[in-house]
Design a protein around this motif. Structure first.
Motif, PDB file in Angstrom:
ATOM      1  N   VAL A 173      40.220  39.160  55.828  1.00 28.07           N
ATOM      2  CA  VAL A 173      40.072  37.992  54.966  1.00 28.07           C
ATOM      3  C   VAL A 173      38.710  38.079  54.283  1.00 28.07           C
ATOM      4  O   VAL A 173      37.776  38.678  54.816  1.00 28.07           O
ATOM      5  CB  VAL A 173      40.191  36.666  55.749  1.00 28.07           C
ATOM      6  N   THR A 174      38.614  37.483  53.109  1.00 32.99           N
ATOM      7  CA  THR A 174      37.353  37.459  52.374  1.00 32.99           C
ATOM      8  C   THR A 174      36.462  36.375  52.964  1.00 32.99           C
ATOM      9  O   THR A 174      36.863  35.217  53.034  1.00 32.99           O
ATOM     10  CB  THR A 174      37.600  37.172  50.880  1.00 32.99           C
ATOM     11  N   ALA A 175      35.256  36.750  53.375  1.00 35.37           N
ATOM     12  CA  ALA A 175      34.301  35.782  53.920  1.00 35.37           C
ATOM     13  C   ALA A 175      33.322  35.320  52.843  1.00 35.37           C
ATOM     14  O   ALA A 175      32.916  34.163  52.828  1.00 35.37           O
ATOM     15  CB  ALA A 175      33.540  36.387  55.093  1.00 35.37           C
ATOM     16  N   SER A 176      32.913  36.239  51.960  1.00 35.43           N
ATOM     17  CA  SER A 176      32.009  35.844  50.877  1.00 35.43           C
ATOM     18  C   SER A 176      32.050  36.870  49.758  1.00 35.43           C
ATOM     19  O   SER A 176      32.415  38.023  49.963  1.00 35.43           O
ATOM     20  CB  SER A 176      30.568  35.687  51.373  1.00 35.43           C
ATOM     21  N   THR A 177      31.670  36.393  48.605  1.00 29.81           N
ATOM     22  CA  THR A 177      31.497  37.242  47.435  1.00 29.81           C
ATOM     23  C   THR A 177      30.093  37.004  46.932  1.00 29.81           C
ATOM     24  O   THR A 177      29.721  35.859  46.666  1.00 29.81           O
ATOM     25  CB  THR A 177      32.513  36.874  46.328  1.00 29.81           C
ATOM     26  N   ASP A 178      29.306  38.064  46.851  1.00 25.81           N
ATOM     27  CA  ASP A 178      27.980  37.921  46.256  1.00 25.81           C
ATOM     28  C   ASP A 178      28.174  37.700  44.760  1.00 25.81           C
ATOM     29  O   ASP A 178      29.285  37.799  44.245  1.00 25.81           O
ATOM     30  CB  ASP A 178      27.140  39.177  46.492  1.00 25.81           C
ATOM     31  N   SER A 179      27.109  37.433  44.056  1.00 27.22           N
ATOM     32  CA  SER A 179      27.230  37.169  42.626  1.00 27.22           C
ATOM     33  C   SER A 179      27.882  38.351  41.920  1.00 27.22           C
ATOM     34  O   SER A 179      27.688  39.502  42.294  1.00 27.22           O
ATOM     35  CB  SER A 179      25.865  36.901  42.007  1.00 27.22           C
ATOM     36  N   VAL A 180      28.676  38.023  40.932  1.00 26.65           N
ATOM     37  CA  VAL A 180      29.296  39.035  40.080  1.00 26.65           C
ATOM     38  C   VAL A 180      28.687  38.843  38.698  1.00 26.65           C
ATOM     39  O   VAL A 180      28.854  37.796  38.083  1.00 26.65           O
ATOM     40  CB  VAL A 180      30.829  38.875  40.018  1.00 26.65           C
ATOM     41  N   ASP A 181      27.937  39.832  38.256  1.00 26.01           N
ATOM     42  CA  ASP A 181      27.333  39.770  36.934  1.00 26.01           C
ATOM     43  C   ASP A 181      28.170  40.606  35.975  1.00 26.01           C
ATOM     44  O   ASP A 181      28.445  41.771  36.245  1.00 26.01           O
ATOM     45  CB  ASP A 181      25.895  40.296  36.980  1.00 26.01           C
ATOM     46  N   PHE A 182      28.578  39.984  34.884  1.00 24.48           N
ATOM     47  CA  PHE A 182      29.381  40.663  33.884  1.00 24.48           C
ATOM     48  C   PHE A 182      28.422  41.344  32.909  1.00 24.48           C
ATOM     49  O   PHE A 182      27.792  40.693  32.086  1.00 24.48           O
ATOM     50  CB  PHE A 182      30.315  39.674  33.191  1.00 24.48           C
ATOM     51  N   LEU A 183      28.298  42.646  33.017  1.00 24.99           N
ATOM     52  CA  LEU A 183      27.293  43.394  32.268  1.00 24.99           C
ATOM     53  C   LEU A 183      27.755  43.773  30.864  1.00 24.99           C
ATOM     54  O   LEU A 183      26.938  43.843  29.943  1.00 24.99           O
ATOM     55  CB  LEU A 183      26.901  44.650  33.056  1.00 24.99           C
TER      56      LEU A 183
END
Length: 172
Positions: A54-64
């Motif tokens: 299961v997904t516990a966390s997602t760090d920031s996703v920067d759209f470059l």
């Protein structure tokens, strides 16, 4: 439990970006890219743990860079670090303009996945070990990223407790 190299969990997924995947600017929906990221991270973590995750966390996703309709998008993911029941997964997204061959990394992210059993109780995962310079570099920074996630989670819990499930700003 036997240790496993990072490469054993590698996932590579290519998709053609179609107009239905894009917003009114003709670029890939950010949410669609995030869904792709979560998908490949889950496959990599499942490969490593050979268990449901299961997904516990997602760090920031920067759209470059924007990904346009007609481009291809290639996502690569692998487990970079493990704790007792959790796995840090690095994901890189590369866009390719198919007609020119021009490529660019359009996003990177770290996803934390947790292995669970049939009752959704966290279960132990094998230790991962790096082999390449890049894997060593990612692995060496993982403990600091995990500490940052722990602190961020505490702040998130504080927000949840402060605001609860009601709308305190709503007036009767």
């Amino acid at each position: 439990m036997e240790k496993k190299p990072c490469i054993d969990s590698l996932v590579v997924k290519n998709s053609h970006v179609l107009p239905t995947d894009t917003n009114n600017h003709g670029t890939l929906f950010g949410g669609q890219l995030m869904a792709y990221i979560d998908d490949v991270a889950a496959i990599a973590a499942t490969r490593h743990a050979r268990a449901t995750v299961v997904t516990a966390s997602t760090d920031s996703v920067d759209f470059l860079y924007p990904v346009n309709a007609g481009d291809a998008i290639c996502l690569e993911a692998f487990v970079t670090w493990t704790r007792n029941t959790s796995m840090e997964v690095f994901v890189k997204a590369v866009k390719e303009e198919l007609l020119t061959g021009k490529r660019a990394v359009c996003a990177t992210a770290f996803i934390t996945m947790v292995a669970v059993d049939d009752t959704n109780t966290p279960q132990e995962v094998p230790t991962v070990y790096p082999e390449t310079d890049e894997e060593h570099w990612l692995h060496s920074g993982a403990a600091a990223r995990a500490q940052h996630r722990k602190e961020r989670r505490g702040v998130s819990k504080e927000f949840a407790n402060r605001f609860g499930t009601d709308f305190p700003w709503k007036r009767d």
